[in-house]
Design a protein around this motif. Structure first.
Motif, PDB file in Angstrom:
ATOM      1  N   ARG A 127       0.652  -1.174  -0.114  1.00 53.11           N
ATOM      2  CA  ARG A 127      -0.142  -0.072  -0.037  1.00 53.11           C
ATOM      3  C   ARG A 127       0.799   1.179  -0.003  1.00 53.11           C
ATOM      4  O   ARG A 127       2.025   1.399   0.621  1.00 53.11           O
ATOM      5  N   ALA A 128       0.167   2.348  -0.723  1.00 56.05           N
ATOM      6  CA  ALA A 128       1.034   3.637  -0.643  1.00 56.05           C
ATOM      7  C   ALA A 128       1.092   4.165   0.581  1.00 56.05           C
ATOM      8  O   ALA A 128       0.234   4.025   1.342  1.00 56.05           O
ATOM      9  N   LEU A 129       1.875   4.666   1.159  1.00 54.59           N
ATOM     10  CA  LEU A 129       2.272   5.685   2.151  1.00 54.59           C
ATOM     11  C   LEU A 129       2.556   7.132   1.940  1.00 54.59           C
ATOM     12  O   LEU A 129       3.249   7.467   1.316  1.00 54.59           O
ATOM     13  N   GLN A 145      -1.220   9.768   8.291  1.00 59.48           N
ATOM     14  CA  GLN A 145      -2.247  10.285   9.323  1.00 59.48           C
ATOM     15  C   GLN A 145      -3.250   9.559   9.606  1.00 59.48           C
ATOM     16  O   GLN A 145      -4.067   9.520  10.447  1.00 59.48           O
ATOM     17  N   LEU A 203       5.616   7.217  -0.492  1.00 52.11           N
ATOM     18  CA  LEU A 203       5.743   8.341  -1.786  1.00 52.11           C
ATOM     19  C   LEU A 203       6.176   9.384  -1.102  1.00 52.11           C
ATOM     20  O   LEU A 203       6.433  10.339  -2.220  1.00 52.11           O
ATOM     21  N   ALA A 240      -0.164  15.447  -5.523  1.00 54.07           N
ATOM     22  CA  ALA A 240      -0.865  14.501  -4.372  1.00 54.07           C
ATOM     23  C   ALA A 240      -0.085  14.413  -3.136  1.00 54.07           C
ATOM     24  O   ALA A 240      -0.876  14.405  -2.007  1.00 54.07           O
ATOM     25  N   HIS A 271      -1.041  19.400   3.991  1.00 52.12           N
ATOM     26  CA  HIS A 271      -2.063  20.366   4.080  1.00 52.12           C
ATOM     27  C   HIS A 271      -1.411  21.837   4.431  1.00 52.12           C
ATOM     28  O   HIS A 271      -2.088  22.755   4.005  1.00 52.12           O
ATOM     29  N   GLY A 315      -7.850  24.391   8.251  1.00 53.18           N
ATOM     30  CA  GLY A 315      -8.743  24.012   9.304  1.00 53.18           C
ATOM     31  C   GLY A 315      -8.893  22.422   9.380  1.00 53.18           C
ATOM     32  O   GLY A 315      -9.495  22.007  10.308  1.00 53.18           O
ATOM     33  N   VAL A 368      -0.813  17.191  12.174  1.00 49.16           N
ATOM     34  CA  VAL A 368      -1.592  16.707  10.926  1.00 49.16           C
ATOM     35  C   VAL A 368      -1.521  17.276   9.672  1.00 49.16           C
ATOM     36  O   VAL A 368      -1.173  16.892   8.761  1.00 49.16           O
ATOM     37  N   MET A 402       1.900  16.734   8.083  1.00 53.03           N
ATOM     38  CA  MET A 402       2.277  15.452   7.697  1.00 53.03           C
ATOM     39  C   MET A 402       1.394  14.784   6.407  1.00 53.03           C
ATOM     40  O   MET A 402       1.524  14.365   5.321  1.00 53.03           O
ATOM     41  N   ALA A 423      -7.784   9.656  -1.413  1.00 48.85           N
ATOM     42  CA  ALA A 423      -7.669   8.123  -1.466  1.00 48.85           C
ATOM     43  C   ALA A 423      -8.338   7.386  -0.400  1.00 48.85           C
ATOM     44  O   ALA A 423      -9.005   6.613  -0.582  1.00 48.85           O
ATOM     45  N   ASN A 424      -8.324   8.157   0.904  1.00 47.43           N
ATOM     46  CA  ASN A 424      -8.712   7.676   1.838  1.00 47.43           C
ATOM     47  C   ASN A 424     -10.383   8.076   1.924  1.00 47.43           C
ATOM     48  O   ASN A 424     -11.107   6.842   2.508  1.00 47.43           O
ATOM     49  N   LEU A 473     -10.725   4.718  -7.523  1.00 42.71           N
ATOM     50  CA  LEU A 473      -9.310   4.437  -7.776  1.00 42.71           C
ATOM     51  C   LEU A 473      -9.023   2.780  -7.935  1.00 42.71           C
ATOM     52  O   LEU A 473      -9.990   2.161  -6.844  1.00 42.71           O
ATOM     53  N   LYS A 519     -17.162  24.622   7.974  1.00 41.59           N
ATOM     54  CA  LYS A 519     -16.860  23.358   8.449  1.00 41.59           C
ATOM     55  C   LYS A 519     -17.606  23.428  10.044  1.00 41.59           C
ATOM     56  O   LYS A 519     -17.318  24.496  10.788  1.00 41.59           O
TER      57      LYS A 519
HETATM   58  C1  LIG Z   1      -5.790  14.047  14.623  1.00 44.76           C
HETATM   59  C2  LIG Z   1      -6.321  14.043  13.359  1.00 44.76           C
HETATM   60  C3  LIG Z   1      -7.135  15.153  12.958  1.00 44.76           C
HETATM   61  C4  LIG Z   1      -7.587  15.035  11.777  1.00 44.76           C
HETATM   62  N1  LIG Z   1      -8.557  16.021  11.312  1.00 44.76           N
HETATM   63  C5  LIG Z   1      -8.983  16.204   9.902  1.00 44.76           C
HETATM   64  C6  LIG Z   1      -9.844  17.184   9.514  1.00 44.76           C
HETATM   65  O1  LIG Z   1     -10.278  17.885  10.512  1.00 44.76           O
HETATM   66  N2  LIG Z   1     -10.197  17.244   8.464  1.00 44.76           N
HETATM   67  C7  LIG Z   1      -9.864  16.124   7.491  1.00 44.76           C
HETATM   68  O2  LIG Z   1     -10.084  16.284   6.350  1.00 44.76           O
HETATM   69  N3  LIG Z   1      -8.894  15.182   7.619  1.00 44.76           N
HETATM   70  C8  LIG Z   1      -8.339  15.118   9.064  1.00 44.76           C
HETATM   71  N4  LIG Z   1      -7.529  14.342   9.375  1.00 44.76           N
HETATM   72  C9  LIG Z   1      -7.025  13.264   8.389  1.00 44.76           C
HETATM   73  C10 LIG Z   1      -5.693  13.993   7.671  1.00 44.76           C
HETATM   74  O3  LIG Z   1      -6.330  14.976   6.795  1.00 44.76           O
HETATM   75  C11 LIG Z   1      -5.241  12.942   6.562  1.00 44.76           C
HETATM   76  O4  LIG Z   1      -3.984  13.588   6.286  1.00 44.76           O
HETATM   77  C12 LIG Z   1      -5.644  12.047   5.879  1.00 44.76           C
HETATM   78  O5  LIG Z   1      -6.764  11.443   6.118  1.00 44.76           O
HETATM   79  C13 LIG Z   1      -4.944  11.146   4.943  1.00 44.76           C
HETATM   80  O6  LIG Z   1      -3.695  11.694   4.499  1.00 44.76           O
HETATM   81  P1  LIG Z   1      -2.427  11.261   4.737  1.00 44.76           P
HETATM   82  O7  LIG Z   1      -1.468  11.905   3.657  1.00 44.76           O
HETATM   83  O8  LIG Z   1      -1.932  11.261   5.888  1.00 44.76           O
HETATM   84  O9  LIG Z   1      -2.433   9.547   3.925  1.00 44.76           O
HETATM   85  P2  LIG Z   1      -1.897   8.034   4.596  1.00 44.76           P
HETATM   86  O10 LIG Z   1      -2.778   7.823   6.028  1.00 44.76           O
HETATM   87  O11 LIG Z   1      -0.821   7.994   4.335  1.00 44.76           O
HETATM   88  O12 LIG Z   1      -3.079   7.415   3.518  1.00 44.76           O
HETATM   89  C14 LIG Z   1      -4.400   7.228   3.595  1.00 44.76           C
HETATM   90  C15 LIG Z   1      -4.740   6.192   2.378  1.00 44.76           C
HETATM   91  O13 LIG Z   1      -4.423   6.809   1.310  1.00 44.76           O
HETATM   92  C16 LIG Z   1      -3.622   5.986   0.498  1.00 44.76           C
HETATM   93  N5  LIG Z   1      -2.923   6.755  -0.390  1.00 44.76           N
HETATM   94  C17 LIG Z   1      -2.193   7.863   0.107  1.00 44.76           C
HETATM   95  N6  LIG Z   1      -1.628   8.384  -0.947  1.00 44.76           N
HETATM   96  C18 LIG Z   1      -2.104   8.164  -2.053  1.00 44.76           C
HETATM   97  C19 LIG Z   1      -1.997   8.356  -3.331  1.00 44.76           C
HETATM   98  N7  LIG Z   1      -1.267   9.155  -3.742  1.00 44.76           N
HETATM   99  N8  LIG Z   1      -2.550   7.516  -4.346  1.00 44.76           N
HETATM  100  C20 LIG Z   1      -3.226   6.728  -3.920  1.00 44.76           C
HETATM  101  N9  LIG Z   1      -3.501   6.358  -2.478  1.00 44.76           N
HETATM  102  C21 LIG Z   1      -3.004   6.957  -1.985  1.00 44.76           C
HETATM  103  C22 LIG Z   1      -2.873   4.947   1.385  1.00 44.76           C
HETATM  104  O14 LIG Z   1      -2.511   3.913   0.781  1.00 44.76           O
HETATM  105  C23 LIG Z   1      -3.812   5.060   2.401  1.00 44.76           C
HETATM  106  O15 LIG Z   1      -4.787   3.874   1.971  1.00 44.76           O
HETATM  107  C24 LIG Z   1      -7.164  14.199  10.372  1.00 44.76           C
HETATM  108  C25 LIG Z   1      -6.239  13.202  10.965  1.00 44.76           C
HETATM  109  C26 LIG Z   1      -5.706  13.012  12.503  1.00 44.76           C
HETATM  110  C27 LIG Z   1      -4.710  12.095  12.833  1.00 44.76           C
END
Ligand SMILES: Cc1cc2nc3c(=O)[nH]c(=O)nc-3n(C[C@H](O)[C@H](O)[C@H](O)COP(=O)(O)OP(=O)(O)OC[C@H]3O[C@@H](n4cnc5c(N)ncnc54)[C@H](O)[C@@H]3O)c2cc1C
Lengths: 263, 794
Positions: free
Chosen positions: A25-27, A31, A50, A70, A74, A96, A102, A105, A113-114, A153, A174
């Protein structure tokens, strides 16, 4: 957390190949994914990181569109002068999300994707009628979000960038769930070349467009017009923090606030 | 030592412990490392209520790294966890006290009930092995709500507690109350739910247990607020070990709020297993584990009625409460909704007759025990909600209804067994009103209304009983332990002083406050005073820290030991100065012959005590090291008024706390900055309860729905206004410090102030009732219900 391998690739193509080869899985920012792994809810044998892939980074203006990689964090979107100038609502949306850690990162691609039902970015992408680019194709926002944590996807398909058409004006309001501060309901309202678009997150199993609000606002783009709309509660989420009726009530209220903010 | 470290009593000396806390140098239980450690993981019940018909651990036992797996049946000779307080019911019978096995035996009774303990070389391996254990559960119907559990036909949780009843207990003169109600001009009524809370100390519970074959002794590092109590309960009641063979150390502890008072299953099983495995064992809870294993707080359902005369004078208060104690009786669970609750129902008011009946009930939930305030927030919430209702019903201003009923003559014996020694409730109310700018409120309300917002002002004039407790009174009420405190003052030969206290600091700043007392009393520099706590191997004895008792009881024990030091010092000084002992005065660090300039500094006397070359050895032992135990003669009674101002957005139901003013009387204050910090923390927790925090179980499945911080809303800085705090002082009359205690006041005073403010704001739209937490959803629902004329759902 279960044991896993972590790998790096030097291109998107190589990353996709690694994912296919390992069933991994992609990382992105980790978060969502790392939290799920810590709770042993996700068990990927291999993570393909990634971070560092320059193809997935950067924010640039391309004609009447803003193109964001991608892997853009944020915090970068929130602070970018290009975003603030072209689509301030998107910068505010990113600002926001979660907390500082968060935002430093988490990434645009990871969030999309999530497709968390309460996430903010899906509302921005759908509200602006953006286009999601992957390593295989381009997907219109209207076709991208498929359901609870589900997207268009395919296996091993990676989001590379998202292209946001610059709207006439747009705003995101929001209403935070008190504990997580994700959106209990979030409403993104945009006046675009293709008309008024209203995207709602937090309220349903996945982000959706509120047709009734779009129609009302197309007729008169005023807060009162938004407020007069009644959204049925059927099919909306109901949990500890709000009933479906409450969420249904909040949608036009927040839409009206978004419109008022644009006056 | 900085310049700020010289001022002793009454000064805002900076907290000496913060250097290590803020630079990451704190030494918490999980920082303790030992050679040959093994890791412990607890397999917990995923079900609220189930029979265990079998546990198959064959595959797990041979998994990589696994050293041992224990289940309830393996703990031979290990008793259940005890409850430290026996409540006798209205039927004259002792409470039902079902066994509380360390690891489940035959049945699980709440989600999170520990079923097996896995010991492995790594945590990872222990968790992997846990997944290989097959537990055969026969799922039973569950009941999580206290009122539901008392209904006929409710699932039976313990054979020993028919109808799930632990006890029905009462306090007060029922006849007098009934008579007063019969002639009342008006009766104001409230139905309230005191919402269940999850403590969430920032440091999760943790333990490191080891066994020494050399002397057959055990050492336990544990996140405890009271290491001696932990040791006493564990050795005497559960493991049958001599206390001399067990050392309990509670090093730096990152918050407790009550949740770390208790003897828990995890550390008990680990001490036992450390001998069997013969390896040091380590465990630290994950946050999600804390949610389902740390004792919860509150969870009362109450009906209260106040009878008043035509002038708004309180004639009698009648209270009926159902208290949900969870699946088992936690260490002090039984006394919280009784002794620490009903006794506080007089509040600040001269209500002549009060009767309270409490039914404690078992449910399929995590055990409930003391949580910051412990019974007193529940009592204050009842009193201040019903007093608010009296004001509303009679059209009296909220300050006026309180003033008409304040107690003004002290000592005052309440109809619920306490005697208040001193207080000045008008003073704290006046000051709180000044801080809150009550006079300017109508203008602020009007301005808010122009913006479509509803403003409200809410009062809470609380009292609490701190300084637990006169042991003889506690004993007569069912306590199975004493409630004194011990202090030892060891003057070292070169004049430095080491203070050993049975109080335990887990955020309260004792290392500073206690050092201030010693430095101030001995007239020495605070930098030469060291405070030691939290180790049964070093402290003479200790009952620990809870119930805002540390300064009033633990501080007084230190003062008593200091008195002995000074008394002995006078004898030594008299010898050195060739004067009569009765002529020696001690002040500013010097022993002086009265009326002369002949004196000996404290350090000279200390040196003489340890190098007794010129010393009255025939009459006096060398050395300067004194211990005192102090058992208080009464509780202390901190009190004050809190005023909360809220603004509500009627469209979304969002409540913002726009101002919060608190004027408290904590008696004499040793360190105003630390006290203010305690007030701020308490207010944050109180506001958290009233506005945000809500522990919710699914009523059918018994699953914890608010089982993580994603769903359990803790207050954050931006949920809170800048607090306006003030103090008024009436010194406690029965301890030498004149101190009352300040740790819980915020959590006690804040919830009713906030909810009364919400009700005041919502009165404009016809809402008459709301339950905690006043979440946006609830407030919106209340407004909708009022609009449609329906009664408001709880
Ligand atoms: C305390 C906390 C508060 C948060 N509050 C909010 C909020 O208020 N609003 C909000 O919108 N979000 C919120 N988030 C979520 C945050 O925005 C995360 O960043 C987001 O859900 C996932 O992004 P990530 O980059 O961390 O992805 P990851 O956790 O690394 O990956 C998430 C998923 O996406 C896949 N993926 C990642 N990149 C790609 C890509 N390029 N192509 C295909 N698949 C991919 C991964 O394989 C995994 O399945 C919060 C998170 C935390 C921990």
């Amino acid at each position: 957390m279960y044991s896993f391998d972590i790998r790096k690739a030097d291109s998107v193509a190589a990353a996709a190949a690694l994912i296919a080869q390992t069933g991994g899985r992609a990382l992105a920012g980790g978060q969502s994914l790392i939290a799920a792994m810590k709770l042993r809810l996700a068990q990927p044998g291999t993570l393909v990181d990634l971070a560092g892939l320059t193809e997935l980074q950067g924010i640039r203006r391309d004609g009447n569109a803003l193109v964001i990689g991608a892997m853009t964090r944020h915090a970068e979107v929130a602070a970018a002068a290009d975003v603030k100038a072209a689509i301030p609502a998107l910068a505010a949306l990113a600002e926001g999300i979660g907390d500082r850690q968060v935002r430093n990162m988490g990434t645009l691609g990871g969030s999309l994707a999530n497709n968390d039902p309460a996430a903010c970015y899906p509302a921005g992408v759908l509200g602006l009628g953006a286009t999601v680019h992957t390593n295989r194709r381009t997907i219109a926002a209207d076709d991208f979000f498929k359901g609870l944590y589900e997207t268009a996807l395919g296996d091993g398909e990676l989001i590379t960038q998202v292209s946001f058409p610059v709207p006439t004006k747009a705003a995101y309001v929001k209403f935070a769930q008190p504990a997580s501060r994700f959106a209990l309901v979030g409403v993104f309202v945009a006046q675009t070349g293709g008309g008024v678009r209203v995207a709602v997150t937090g309220a349903g199993p996945s982000v959706f467009r509120a047709k009734a609000l779009e129609d009302a606002l197309a007729r008169t783009f005023t807060a009162d017009a938004a407020k007069a709309v009644r959204i049925p509660a059927t099919g909306l989420n109901s949990d500890l923090h709000g009933s479906a009726e409450y969420r249904a009530h909040l949608i036009p209220v927040l839409a009206a606030r978004a419109v008022a903010a644009l006056a | 030592m900085g310049a700020n470290e010289t001022g002793p009593i009454g000064q805002s000396v900076r907290r000496r412990e913060d250097q290590r806390f803020l630079t990451g140098a704190g030494q918490y239980t999980d920082d303790v490392t030992m050679a040959r450690e093994a890791y412990v993981y607890f397999l917990r019940s995923p079900h609220a209520h189930a029979k265990i018909s079998g546990i198959d651990r064959e595959e797990a036992r041979t998994a990589p790294g696994v050293l041992a797996i224990y289940t309830g049946d393996d703990l031979v000779g290990v008793n259940g966890l005890p409850c430290g307080w026996l409540i006798t019911g209205t039927d004259g019978k002792p409470m039902n006290e079902p066994p509380h096995p360390v690891l489940a035996k035959g049945k699980v009774r709440h989600v999170g009930d520990p079923v097996a303990m896995i010991v492995a070389e790594s945590l990872h391996q222990a968790k992997d092995a846990a997944e290989l254990i097959v537990v055969d559960y026969e799922i039973l119907p569950a009941v999580v709500n206290g009122v539901d559990a008392l209904k006929p036909g409710a699932p039976q949780i313990h054979d020993e507690a028919p109808g799930n009843r632990c006890y029905t207990w009462a306090l007060g003169d029922k006849g007098a109350v009934d008579a007063a109600f019969a002639k009342a001009h008006h009766v104001s009524k409230v139905d309230i739910v005191n919402n269940r809370l999850v403590p969430n100390a920032i440091e999760p519970r943790a333990a490191v247990a080891s066994y020494s074959r050399a002397d057959e002794s055990y050492t336990l590092y544990v996140t405890s607020q009271n290491p001696h109590v932990e040791r006493l309960l564990m050795t005497a009641f559960v493991l049958g070990l001599p206390e001399t063979k067990v050392r309990v150390i509670a090093p730096d502890v990152g918050g407790g709020f009550g949740s770390k008072i208790y003897l828990y299953a995890e550390e008990t099983a680990m001490v036992w297993a450390s001998k069997h495995v013969n390896r040091p064992l380590r465990w630290a809870a994950e946050r999600s584990e804390s949610f389902i294993s740390d004792a919860h707080g509150r969870d009362h359902v109450t009906h209260a009625e106040m009878a008043v005369d035509k002038d708004g004078k309180f004639l009698a208060l009648r209270v009926t409460t159902t208290a949900n104690v969870g699946a088992y009786l936690s260490t002090f669970a039984s006394c919280i909704p009784t002794i620490l609750y009903a006794t506080l129902l007089a509040g600040q008011y001269a209500t002549p007759a009060i009767h309270c009946e409490v039914t404690a009930v078992f449910t399929n939930t995590v055990p409930v025990d003391a949580y910051r305030g412990a019974g007193r927030p529940e009592a204050t919430y009842v009193v201040e909600r019903v007093v608010h209702q009296v004001g509303v019903d009679l059209g009296l201003a909220q300050d006026e209804v309180r003033r008409r009923n304040f107690i003004r003559t002290f000592p005052y014996a309440t109809p619920v067994a306490l005697t208040y020694d001193i207080g000045n409730y008008d003073a704290t109310l006046d000051e709180a009103m000044r801080l809150a700018d009550v006079a300017g409120f109508p203008a602020r309300r009007a301005e808010a209304a122009k913006r479509g917002k509803l403003r409200g002002l809410g009062y809470s004039s609380y009292i609490e009983a701190c300084g637990l407790a006169p042991s003889n009174i506690a004993g007569a009420l069912g306590a199975r332990a004493g409630l004194y405190e011990a202090g030892q003052v060891r003057v070292n030969p070169t004049g430095g002083v080491t203070v050993f206290t049975g109080s335990h600091s887990h955020g309260q700043g004792h290392e500073t406050t206690f050092a201030q007392i010693v430095a101030g009393r001995l007239g020495i520099d605070i930098g030469s005073v060291e405070v030691v706590h939290g180790d049964t191997g070093r402290i003479p004895f200790g009952m620990g820290t809870y119930g805002s008792r540390s300064l009033a009881v633990g501080g007084t024990a230190i003062v008593k030991a200091l008195d002995k030091i000074v008394a002995k010092g006078k004898k030594i000084a008299a010898h050195l100065l060739e004067a009569a002992e009765t002529d020696i005065e001690f002040a500013d660090g010097k022993f002086t012959v009265a009326g002369t300039d002949r004196s000996k500094a404290f350090g000279e006397v200390a040196l003489a005590a340890y190098v007794p070359h010129n010393y009255p050895l025939d009459k006096l032992e060398p050395g300067l090291d004194e211990t005192a135990f102090y058992d208080p003669t009464n509780f202390t009674y901190p009190a004050g008024t809190h005023i909360c101002e809220v603004e509500i957005d009627p469209e979304t139901g969002q409540t913002s706390v726009v101002a919060f003013s608190a004027c408290d009387d904590f008696g004499n204050v040793i360190n105003p900055m630390i006290v203010e910090g305690q007030v701020h923390g308490g207010l944050a927790q109180g506001i958290g309860q009233a506005l945000l925090e809500h522990c919710v179980y699914d009523r059918q499945s018994g699953q914890l729905l608010s089982g993580s911080l994603m769903d359990y809303a803790l207050p954050r800085a931006d949920d809170l206004p800048t607090f306006k705090v003030g103090t008024k002082v009436t010194p406690c009359t029965h301890n030498p410090l004149g101190a009352k205690g300040c740790g819980e006041a915020g959590a006690i005073g804040a919830p009713p102030a906030l909810i009364n403010a919400v009700l005041d704001a919502l009165a404009a739209v016809g809402v008459k009732d709301i339950q905690m937490p006043a979440s946006p959803h609830r407030v919106w629902q209340a407004i909708q219900a009022a609009k449609s004329g329906a009664t408001v759902a709880a």
